[in-house]
Design an enzyme around this catalytic site. Sequence first.
Site, PDB file in Angstrom:
ATOM      1  N   GLY A  46      81.066  79.933 160.097  1.00  0.00           N
ATOM      2  CA  GLY A  46      81.571  81.292 160.206  1.00  0.00           C
ATOM      3  C   GLY A  46      83.079  81.303 160.148  1.00  0.00           C
ATOM      4  N   GLN A  51      91.561  84.444 161.462  1.00  0.00           N
ATOM      5  CA  GLN A  51      91.721  83.011 161.199  1.00  0.00           C
ATOM      6  C   GLN A  51      92.391  82.723 159.861  1.00  0.00           C
ATOM      7  OE1 GLN A  51      87.419  81.980 162.206  1.00  0.00           O
ATOM      8  NE2 GLN A  51      88.502  80.125 162.839  1.00  0.00           N
ATOM      9  N   CYS A  92      85.205  75.058 165.891  1.00  0.00           N
ATOM     10  CA  CYS A  92      85.880  76.225 165.327  1.00  0.00           C
ATOM     11  C   CYS A  92      86.825  75.714 164.250  1.00  0.00           C
ATOM     12  CB  CYS A  92      86.659  76.937 166.429  1.00  0.00           C
ATOM     13  SG  CYS A  92      87.630  78.330 165.838  1.00  0.00           S
ATOM     14  N   LEU A  93      86.869  76.384 163.114  1.00  0.00           N
ATOM     15  CA  LEU A  93      87.732  75.922 162.021  1.00  0.00           C
ATOM     16  C   LEU A  93      89.215  75.967 162.400  1.00  0.00           C
ATOM     17  CD1 LEU A  93      85.930  77.464 158.914  1.00  0.00           C
ATOM     18  CD2 LEU A  93      85.960  75.061 159.631  1.00  0.00           C
ATOM     19  N   HIS A 134      80.487  83.888 168.394  1.00  0.00           N
ATOM     20  CA  HIS A 134      81.766  83.185 168.230  1.00  0.00           C
ATOM     21  C   HIS A 134      82.721  84.000 167.339  1.00  0.00           C
ATOM     22  CE1 HIS A 134      84.098  79.272 167.608  1.00  0.00           C
ATOM     23  NE2 HIS A 134      84.596  80.063 166.683  1.00  0.00           N
ATOM     24  N   GLU A 135      82.197  84.527 166.224  1.00  0.00           N
ATOM     25  CA  GLU A 135      83.070  85.254 165.281  1.00  0.00           C
ATOM     26  C   GLU A 135      83.494  86.614 165.839  1.00  0.00           C
ATOM     27  OE1 GLU A 135      84.351  83.450 163.141  1.00  0.00           O
ATOM     28  OE2 GLU A 135      82.836  81.870 163.255  1.00  0.00           O
ATOM     29  N   HIS A 138      86.372  86.173 168.031  1.00  0.00           N
ATOM     30  CA  HIS A 138      87.649  86.029 167.319  1.00  0.00           C
ATOM     31  C   HIS A 138      88.307  87.395 167.099  1.00  0.00           C
ATOM     32  CE1 HIS A 138      88.405  81.881 166.231  1.00  0.00           C
ATOM     33  NE2 HIS A 138      87.178  81.705 165.773  1.00  0.00           N
TER      34      HIS A 138
HETATM   35 NI    NI Z   1      86.178  79.935 165.389  1.00  0.00          NI
END
Ligand code: NI
Length: 169
Positions: A46, A51, A92-93, A134-135, A138
């Site tokens: 995701g 991000q 997480c990216l 999670h997204e 963000h």
């Molecule tokens: Ni993340």
Amino acid sequence: MAILEIKKYGDLILRKKSKVILEVDDDVKRLAYNMLETVYLANGVGLAAPQIGVSVRLCVIAVDLDKKSPIIMINPTIISSDGNKISDKEGCLSFPGFYENVKRYNGVVVRYTDLNSRELEIKSQDLLSRAIQHEVDHLDAKLFIDYLPEWKRRFVEKKVKRNRNTGKW
Ligand code: NI
């Protein structure tokens, strides 16, 4: 389409609450497709718009291994949960190399707008549900390390700081 640069922890935009999208125009569509290409290339599940440096309520969910059925969510809201929280490893990216156990609802229902401006609702479980939570976090400037016990969060922050100082972040 284009690959976008993923902002890492320490970038202030990750701590800024994202703005509601008022119209699904071509810019939003282009952004969504570029985010999809970016998340697949990064092997993520995701990615949220902040991000990649854009503070709007848009995220893509890519738990589909065949890359054929991603979910693009505009203005997503979690409207209910099954009340049952489970702990599982999560990354997480924006935190390359970090994986920690995070407690999340096993199932949630999310309401969002798609690229055709339709309002949809999906019921999710397991990995899909975890990715959605999670997204959506963000978009509210919340990060997965916020769920860790304080000592662990400090430990992660210290390691990130060290990586930044040595140019590895
Ligand atoms: Ni993340």
